[in-house]
Design a protein around this motif. Structure first.
Motif: not given
Length: 600
Positions: A101-105
């Protein structure tokens, strides 16, 4: 400003209150709330399982061992092992999901910033250092990696662990819990002070990193190296970079050491808490107070030690979040930049462009500062016609050419294409209709074929060759060892100025625009090279509406109409012969060129 084009403006991030900025950060995670809910469930499950271990330990010490119940002892010991296994499995799964999720953000942020910058007008890039832009995307967003990939999960995980542990401690003994938590408000206050300090230093550090990135981009480019070497400034440039790096070293040390001693005191106090618990329990027992069982004391200390790690981590996470606010603020500043060149909600799409260009009482000025660069320009170029714009340096020639493809928008009057205001056209129509060849040819560090296909990604090899032949460059490319697969080098430095210009012309021929703007395309070339490039330009200009911005007048004598600009005004217009007979500004420019022509 055109009435239908209102800049997309929101208040800059620096003007936002901190709670509002936090809400804006949280909105970045909204598309992934489903996966975040799974993370929350995993965090809650892991916290409950880990809190169960001290209660199992209490039962072992107070019941199973004293009463010799080996079956219960085995069951409780197995439960402790299972608790450790489940806690580890839940931890791995939550790390996987939260990191994804963090990398997608981060991907969303990078893409949003890049897309925003792609929509900015040319004026923004003329006043912004390239390294500054790169630093915002690379350093600032890269610096947020820990925050968006692990800090949010760490916050939820540690907060859940702290709450669950405190509840369990209260269930065991409320008196010992009060002793354990009495200093917690002081620790929270200290961590907030440290966070504010690091936020200030982080803002300075990121600005310094941006300055270094700009220095590297400018001085270590091919042009920068050539300038530094030929001017004998390599050592001074190295010295200047060393000073920039030294300032960064100081800021990095200050950032890492900010509040370290205060946080160390917190660590020492919390590490000493088990001794305080044992002392408190012993005093209560020695003074005849209500007895606390050995199992309760050991279980409580186990919980308290379990509280130590997430509590310290939670305080550190708070510091990290405050530090990251500085990075988010710098990113939001770019996302909030007002866009000058916008597409209206219902843009006009032209399936077929004839190529009539009109300048109707056009006025233009940069950011409303200073006098107008163009003032009251009225020019009509019929389909397939040719217009040459000449005049002294600073007369506004290039600016006039930039208005046709909407690199800038007029501040008064309008520019039309086939009778439609260019501000009303959709970007796709305008990009297909208007081609630009400028003096500063830009080539990517890629193969010749890739550079040409930038204009038409689906172009066949035959189309590439045809465009190159029309641009008088095919034979040269074919003679290279790798032909069209030859890598042109940084900014095309493996090719001469004339060769780069012909590659740019081939690229434009491939796009086949009905309107062509030639912005001093041959002014930096020698006479012989100019003649070769001019043949390519003649092939490109055939049957197109052509607007030629020229400093040298040798290339514009055959234009259907020549307009002389001076201080932003059209002071003369006519054909080459008409203007010569008039004996005015154009005739003076022709005499100047004749004097500057090299003798043979």
């Amino acid at each position: 400003m055109h009435p239908d084009h209102v800049p997309d403006w929101t208040p800059p991030a620096g003007a936002e209150e901190q709670p509002r900025q936090v809400r804006r950060i949280l909105r970045l995670f909204r598309p992934y709330r489903g996966r975040l809910a799974v993370v929350g469930l995993l965090v809650g499950a892991a916290s409950l399982v880990s809190v169960a271990t001290p209660f199992l330990l209490k039962a072992i010490l107070d019941v199973a061992i004293p009463e010799g119940r080996t079956g219960l002892l085995s069951l409780l010991a197995l439960g402790m092992i299972l608790s450790a296994v489940l806690t580890s499995v839940f931890g791995v799964l939550q790390t996987l999901i939260s990191t994804t999720v963090g990398q997608r953000v981060m991907h969303d942020l990078r893409t949003a910033v890049y897309g925003r910058l792609q929509r900015m007008s040319l004026a923004f890039f003329t006043r912004t250092r390239t390294g500054e832009v790169q630093s915002r995307i690379a350093n600032d967003i890269g610096g947020m990696q820990a925050t968006v990939t692990s800090t949010a999960t760490s916050l939820v995980s540690n907060l859940t662990s702290v709450v669950a542990t405190v509840v369990a401690m209260l269930a065991l003994d409320w008196r010992l819990t009060i002793v354990s938590l009495v200093l917690l408000p002081v620790f929270v206050w200290i961590s907030r002070r440290v966070g504010n300090e690091r936020k200030r230093i982080t803002t300075q550090r990121q600005k310094q990193m941006a300055a270094m990135a700009a220095t590297v981009t400018e001085s270590l480019s091919v042009s920068g190296i050539l300038l530094g070497r030929t001017m004998g400034r390599s050592d001074s440039l190295t010295g200047a970079f060393s000073e920039e790096s030294e300032r960064l070293v100081d800021l990095e040390v200050r950032s890492n050491m900010a509040g370290r001693w205060r946080m160390a005191v917190i660590t020492i106090v919390m590490a000493a808490m088990p001794a305080i618990i044992y002392w408190t329990a012993g005093i209560a027992l020695g003074t005849g107070g209500s007895a606390v069982s050995i199992g309760t004391v050991v279980a409580f200390v186990s919980l308290q030690q379990g509280l130590f790690r997430p509590a310290v981590s939670l305080l550190s996470t708070g510091v990290q979040i405050q530090t990251s606010l500085a990075l988010f603020q710098r990113i939001f500043e770019y996302l909030d930049l007002p866009i000058d060149i916008t597409e209206r909600e219902d843009p006009v799409r032209l399936d077929r462009v004839k190529g009539e260009v009109r300048f109707e009482d056009v006025t233009f000025g940069y950011d409303g500062k200073g006098g107008p660069v163009l003032d009251g320009i009225d020019i009509t170029v019929p389909p397939g016609g040719s217009l040459a714009v000449v005049g002294p340096t600073g007369a506004g020639k290039s600016t006039l050419g930039h208005l046709v493809p909407r690199l800038y928008d007029v501040t008064g009057g309008r520019v039309t294409l086939d009778g439609t205001d260019v501000r009303d056209l959709d970007f796709g129509t305008l990009a297909r209709a208007v081609g630009v060849v400028s003096q500063e040819t830009y080539l990517f560090h890629a193969s010749v074929a890739d550079n040409l296909r930038f204009a038409k990604p689906d172009a066949t090899d035959e189309e590439l060759h045809a465009a190159a032949r029309a641009a008088q460059i095919h034979d040269h490319i074919a003679a290279l060892p790798d032909g069209y697969d030859t890598v042109v080098g940084e900014r095309g430095h493996r090719f001469s100025g004339g060769e780069k210009q012909r590659l740019a012309i081939a690229r434009t021929i491939l796009r086949d625009p009905p309107v062509l703007v030639l912005d001093e395309a041959t002014s930096a070339l020698d006479t012989r090279t100019e003649a070769a490039v001019q043949k390519a330009i003649d092939a490109l200009s055939a049957n197109r509406t052509t607007i030629t911005i020229a400093h040298r007048l040798s290339t514009v004598r055959g234009a259907d109409q020549i307009v002389v600009l001076d201080s932003g005004r059209a002071v003369e217009r006519g054909t080459h012969e008409e203007l010569l007979e008039r004996g005015g500004r154009y005739a003076a420019l022709v005499r100047r060129d004749a004097q500057l022509e090299p003798t043979r």
